[in-house]
Design a protein around this motif. Sequence first.
Motif, PDB file in Angstrom:
ATOM      1  N   SER A 114       0.860  -1.016  -0.078  1.00 59.49           N
ATOM      2  CA  SER A 114      -0.114   0.013  -0.024  1.00 59.49           C
ATOM      3  C   SER A 114       0.933   1.322   0.073  1.00 59.49           C
ATOM      4  CB  SER A 114      -0.984  -0.214   1.177  1.00 59.49           C
ATOM      5  OG  SER A 114      -0.059  -0.028   2.425  1.00 59.49           O
ATOM      6  N   SER A 117       2.553   1.680  -3.457  1.00 60.48           N
ATOM      7  CA  SER A 117       1.641   2.141  -4.570  1.00 60.48           C
ATOM      8  C   SER A 117       1.409   3.480  -4.409  1.00 60.48           C
ATOM      9  CB  SER A 117       0.232   1.467  -4.327  1.00 60.48           C
ATOM     10  OG  SER A 117       0.372   0.023  -4.212  1.00 60.48           O
ATOM     11  N   LYS A 184      -2.226   3.011 -13.514  1.00 60.28           N
ATOM     12  CA  LYS A 184      -3.348   2.221 -13.140  1.00 60.28           C
ATOM     13  C   LYS A 184      -3.531   2.785 -11.288  1.00 60.28           C
ATOM     14  CE  LYS A 184      -5.021  -2.320 -11.690  1.00 60.28           C
ATOM     15  NZ  LYS A 184      -4.257  -4.000 -11.859  1.00 60.28           N
ATOM     16  N   ASN A 185      -4.745   3.167 -11.087  1.00 64.45           N
ATOM     17  CA  ASN A 185      -4.886   3.619  -9.746  1.00 64.45           C
ATOM     18  C   ASN A 185      -4.992   2.614  -8.541  1.00 64.45           C
ATOM     19  OD1 ASN A 185      -5.764   6.168 -10.341  1.00 64.45           O
ATOM     20  ND2 ASN A 185      -7.734   5.703 -11.037  1.00 64.45           N
ATOM     21  N   PRO A 186      -4.160   3.129  -7.495  1.00 67.19           N
ATOM     22  CA  PRO A 186      -4.092   2.141  -6.283  1.00 67.19           C
ATOM     23  C   PRO A 186      -5.564   1.684  -6.068  1.00 67.19           C
ATOM     24  CG  PRO A 186      -2.664   3.929  -6.086  1.00 67.19           C
ATOM     25  CD  PRO A 186      -3.557   4.233  -7.296  1.00 67.19           C
ATOM     26  N   ARG A 187      -5.389   0.715  -4.966  1.00 67.39           N
ATOM     27  CA  ARG A 187      -6.474   0.224  -4.440  1.00 67.39           C
ATOM     28  C   ARG A 187      -7.569   1.392  -3.775  1.00 67.39           C
ATOM     29  NH1 ARG A 187      -7.062  -5.057  -0.227  1.00 67.39           N
ATOM     30  NH2 ARG A 187      -9.307  -5.106  -0.341  1.00 67.39           N
ATOM     31  N   HIS A 188      -8.704   1.169  -4.030  1.00 68.18           N
ATOM     32  CA  HIS A 188      -9.717   2.409  -3.429  1.00 68.18           C
ATOM     33  C   HIS A 188      -9.319   3.934  -3.811  1.00 68.18           C
ATOM     34  CE1 HIS A 188     -10.889  -0.998  -0.989  1.00 68.18           C
ATOM     35  NE2 HIS A 188      -9.722  -0.730  -0.161  1.00 68.18           N
TER      36      HIS A 188
END
Length: 241
Positions: A114, A117, A184-188
């Motif tokens: 996390s 990223s 590419k967007n990180p999670r959330h």
Amino acid sequence: MRAAALLAVFVRLAAGPATPGEDLDALLRRLTEHSARVQALSKSGVTMTTSSEQLDGKGAVESRSESVERRFEKDGVEITELRRFVRDGKDVLAHEKERREKASAKSSGKEDTSSRSFRVSSPFTADGLPRYRFTITGPDPEDSALLRVAFAPLGAASPELFVGEASVDPASGTARWIRMRPSKNPRHVTRMDVEMVYGLESFGGPALSRVKVSGEGGLLFVKKAYRSESTFSDYGGGAGR
């Protein structure tokens, strides 16, 4: 012949702005050399002052924080000294130090995906260069002495790799600013925009002076926005400034 060709490229770069037909490899090499000088300067010590805000789904500020950190490298290890941390007007330095220490201990020996990223870095670093495709798009509309260079991942999109453009000085082989977003967007995360400005003069050329980040994201129907601005100063001197 190779040496003569390279000399001709450098003469053209020194004479004035390049065009999309110029030798891109020569320009990228000089930008990478500049990036290495900036990285070395940061390792010798830099103070980062950050102001950030968290906003609700309607754009109203929910929380503000201000921090001052001194970063430097010692014996090959990156060290961060948190010197000030204020949240919503309250000094919470001790609490934030404790929180970070616990988080560091918890992630010790594990891959912190996390955090990785959300890490931003110039695409012109020696590590980043092989991972990107670059294109000279022409003179900078804001300053004809500068060039615009677009970049995108050479391979698959990733939160670690960005899409964007930079304004560079072909005469000195230095970046002036870089604007980008994750390929590419990180999670959330639904949006993230990053601007890196090299406006602080140093012996190695323009050093990083400001980074602005803004983004949006959330879970299900709970959406939040975030914006921050970090300024960099007092390069050199390790922990002593």
